[in-house]
Design a protein around this motif. Structure first.
Motif, PDB file in Angstrom:
ATOM      1  N   ALA A  87     -20.165 -32.004  45.092  1.00  0.00           N
ATOM      2  CA  ALA A  87     -19.229 -33.068  45.462  1.00  0.00           C
ATOM      3  C   ALA A  87     -17.974 -33.097  44.594  1.00  0.00           C
ATOM      4  CB  ALA A  87     -19.929 -34.423  45.392  1.00  0.00           C
ATOM      5  N   THR A  88     -17.910 -32.277  43.557  1.00  0.00           N
ATOM      6  CA  THR A  88     -16.719 -32.290  42.702  1.00  0.00           C
ATOM      7  C   THR A  88     -15.528 -31.778  43.501  1.00  0.00           C
ATOM      8  OG1 THR A  88     -17.183 -30.090  41.822  1.00  0.00           O
ATOM      9  CG2 THR A  88     -18.035 -31.966  40.579  1.00  0.00           C
ATOM     10  N   ASP A  89     -14.399 -32.457  43.335  1.00  0.00           N
ATOM     11  CA  ASP A  89     -13.240 -32.095  44.150  1.00  0.00           C
ATOM     12  C   ASP A  89     -11.975 -31.808  43.344  1.00  0.00           C
ATOM     13  OD1 ASP A  89     -12.819 -34.673  43.342  1.00  0.00           O
ATOM     14  OD2 ASP A  89     -12.435 -35.482  45.336  1.00  0.00           O
ATOM     15  N   ASP A  90     -12.116 -31.763  42.019  1.00  0.00           N
ATOM     16  CA  ASP A  90     -10.959 -31.381  41.215  1.00  0.00           C
ATOM     17  C   ASP A  90     -11.451 -30.704  39.932  1.00  0.00           C
ATOM     18  OD1 ASP A  90     -11.465 -33.362  39.141  1.00  0.00           O
ATOM     19  OD2 ASP A  90     -10.509 -34.845  40.420  1.00  0.00           O
ATOM     20  N   LEU A  91     -10.532 -30.099  39.227  1.00  0.00           N
ATOM     21  CA  LEU A  91     -10.864 -29.320  38.037  1.00  0.00           C
ATOM     22  C   LEU A  91     -11.566 -30.158  36.980  1.00  0.00           C
ATOM     23  CD1 LEU A  91     -10.688 -26.704  36.458  1.00  0.00           C
ATOM     24  CD2 LEU A  91      -8.403 -27.378  35.715  1.00  0.00           C
ATOM     25  N   ARG A  92     -11.050 -31.340  36.715  1.00  0.00           N
ATOM     26  CA  ARG A  92     -11.640 -32.200  35.681  1.00  0.00           C
ATOM     27  C   ARG A  92     -13.067 -32.591  36.047  1.00  0.00           C
ATOM     28  NH1 ARG A  92      -7.817 -36.552  33.556  1.00  0.00           N
ATOM     29  NH2 ARG A  92      -7.004 -34.627  32.746  1.00  0.00           N
ATOM     30  N   ALA A  93     -13.295 -32.981  37.309  1.00  0.00           N
ATOM     31  CA  ALA A  93     -14.638 -33.374  37.745  1.00  0.00           C
ATOM     32  C   ALA A  93     -15.596 -32.187  37.706  1.00  0.00           C
ATOM     33  CB  ALA A  93     -14.584 -33.959  39.154  1.00  0.00           C
ATOM     34  N   ALA A  94     -15.113 -31.006  38.110  1.00  0.00           N
ATOM     35  CA  ALA A  94     -15.960 -29.808  38.083  1.00  0.00           C
ATOM     36  C   ALA A  94     -16.342 -29.456  36.653  1.00  0.00           C
ATOM     37  CB  ALA A  94     -15.241 -28.642  38.743  1.00  0.00           C
ATOM     38  N   THR A  95     -15.396 -29.538  35.738  1.00  0.00           N
ATOM     39  CA  THR A  95     -15.665 -29.233  34.331  1.00  0.00           C
ATOM     40  C   THR A  95     -16.696 -30.200  33.766  1.00  0.00           C
ATOM     41  OG1 THR A  95     -13.416 -28.382  34.082  1.00  0.00           O
ATOM     42  CG2 THR A  95     -14.601 -28.946  32.058  1.00  0.00           C
ATOM     43  N   ALA A  96     -16.532 -31.478  34.055  1.00  0.00           N
ATOM     44  CA  ALA A  96     -17.477 -32.485  33.561  1.00  0.00           C
ATOM     45  C   ALA A  96     -18.859 -32.291  34.178  1.00  0.00           C
ATOM     46  CB  ALA A  96     -16.957 -33.886  33.874  1.00  0.00           C
ATOM     47  N   ALA A  97     -18.921 -31.966  35.475  1.00  0.00           N
ATOM     48  CA  ALA A  97     -20.201 -31.775  36.152  1.00  0.00           C
ATOM     49  C   ALA A  97     -20.952 -30.576  35.586  1.00  0.00           C
ATOM     50  CB  ALA A  97     -19.988 -31.615  37.654  1.00  0.00           C
ATOM     51  N   VAL A  98     -20.233 -29.488  35.334  1.00  0.00           N
ATOM     52  CA  VAL A  98     -20.862 -28.289  34.751  1.00  0.00           C
ATOM     53  C   VAL A  98     -21.370 -28.613  33.348  1.00  0.00           C
ATOM     54  CG1 VAL A  98     -20.445 -25.942  33.917  1.00  0.00           C
ATOM     55  CG2 VAL A  98     -19.618 -26.631  36.172  1.00  0.00           C
ATOM     56  N   ALA A  99     -20.579 -29.307  32.566  1.00  0.00           N
ATOM     57  CA  ALA A  99     -21.002 -29.679  31.215  1.00  0.00           C
ATOM     58  C   ALA A  99     -22.228 -30.593  31.254  1.00  0.00           C
ATOM     59  CB  ALA A  99     -19.849 -30.354  30.476  1.00  0.00           C
ATOM     60  N   ALA A 100     -22.284 -31.494  32.238  1.00  0.00           N
ATOM     61  CA  ALA A 100     -23.397 -32.440  32.337  1.00  0.00           C
ATOM     62  C   ALA A 100     -24.735 -31.749  32.590  1.00  0.00           C
ATOM     63  CB  ALA A 100     -23.123 -33.464  33.437  1.00  0.00           C
ATOM     64  N   VAL A 101     -24.722 -30.601  33.263  1.00  0.00           N
ATOM     65  CA  VAL A 101     -25.980 -29.892  33.508  1.00  0.00           C
ATOM     66  C   VAL A 101     -26.276 -28.862  32.424  1.00  0.00           C
ATOM     67  CG1 VAL A 101     -25.989 -30.260  35.999  1.00  0.00           C
ATOM     68  CG2 VAL A 101     -24.995 -28.165  35.073  1.00  0.00           C
TER      69      VAL A 101
END
Length: 183
Positions: A115-129
């Motif tokens: 569901a990530t739709d921008d660079l910042r959200a994708a970076t945070a989502a990857v870091a969260a896992v």
């Protein structure tokens, strides 16, 4: 806790009420029907929900369970609410129940990543896992889960459908991780 949705259709002085009940796992649910007039349950109630005056009791799960009735009461004066709900043992061994719970967790994690739709959200989502390696591990585990779920008759349809529908963008997330390293 089970959730209830209703839809009504008013025709020729009669309101037809469709009730859908969903729960996070198997539950026995009792619903109270509030209406100013009489409540007419379905005539054929040998199987499925049981009716007692203005209460209907049924088995619900993550897949919506439906029941209906008719009443002369106008639609805006009809209300249905959960008055009791208790979990029902689904009969699955603890190990299988634990595996299904783990699959649910992996699917939810993959849905968040997808569901990530921008660079910042994708970076945070990857870091969260836990990083890109964990995303790749999750992707492989999800592929195995899909294969196993497709073969198990007791696997919840909703979980099977969610696992099939989620598209974990490992390639895109990897490209994001690679481009951040080159900064």
């Amino acid at each position: 806790m089970p959730t209830v949705t209703t839809e009504t259709v008013r025709s020729d002085g009669v309101t037809l009420v469709e009730i859908r009940v969903s729960a996070d796992g198997p539950h026995r649910v009792s619903l109270a029907v509030r209406a100013d007039g009489p409540v007419w349950p379905p005539r054929d109630t040998d199987e499925g929900p049981t009716w007692d005056e203005r209460t209907v009791t049924l088995e619900a799960s993550s897949r919506p369970t439906g029941v209906g009735f008719a009443t002369p009461t106008p639609a805006d004066a009809v209300d249905v609410e959960v008055v009791a709900a208790e979990p029902v043992d689904d009969g699955l061994p603890d190990g299988i129940r634990a595996w299904l719970d783990a699959v649910e967790t992996r699917v939810a994690e993959a849905e968040r990543l997808a569901a990530t739709d921008d660079l910042r959200a994708a970076t945070a989502a990857v870091a969260a896992v836990g990083g890109l390696a964990e995303v790749e591990t999750l992707s492989a585990a999800l592929q195995r889960d899909r294969e196993v779920l497709s073969r198990l008759s007791f696997a919840p349809d909703e979980l099977r459908q969610r696992a099939e529908a989620v598209d974990l963008p490992v390639g895109s997330l990897s490209a994001v991780a690679q481009s951040r390293r080159s900064w």
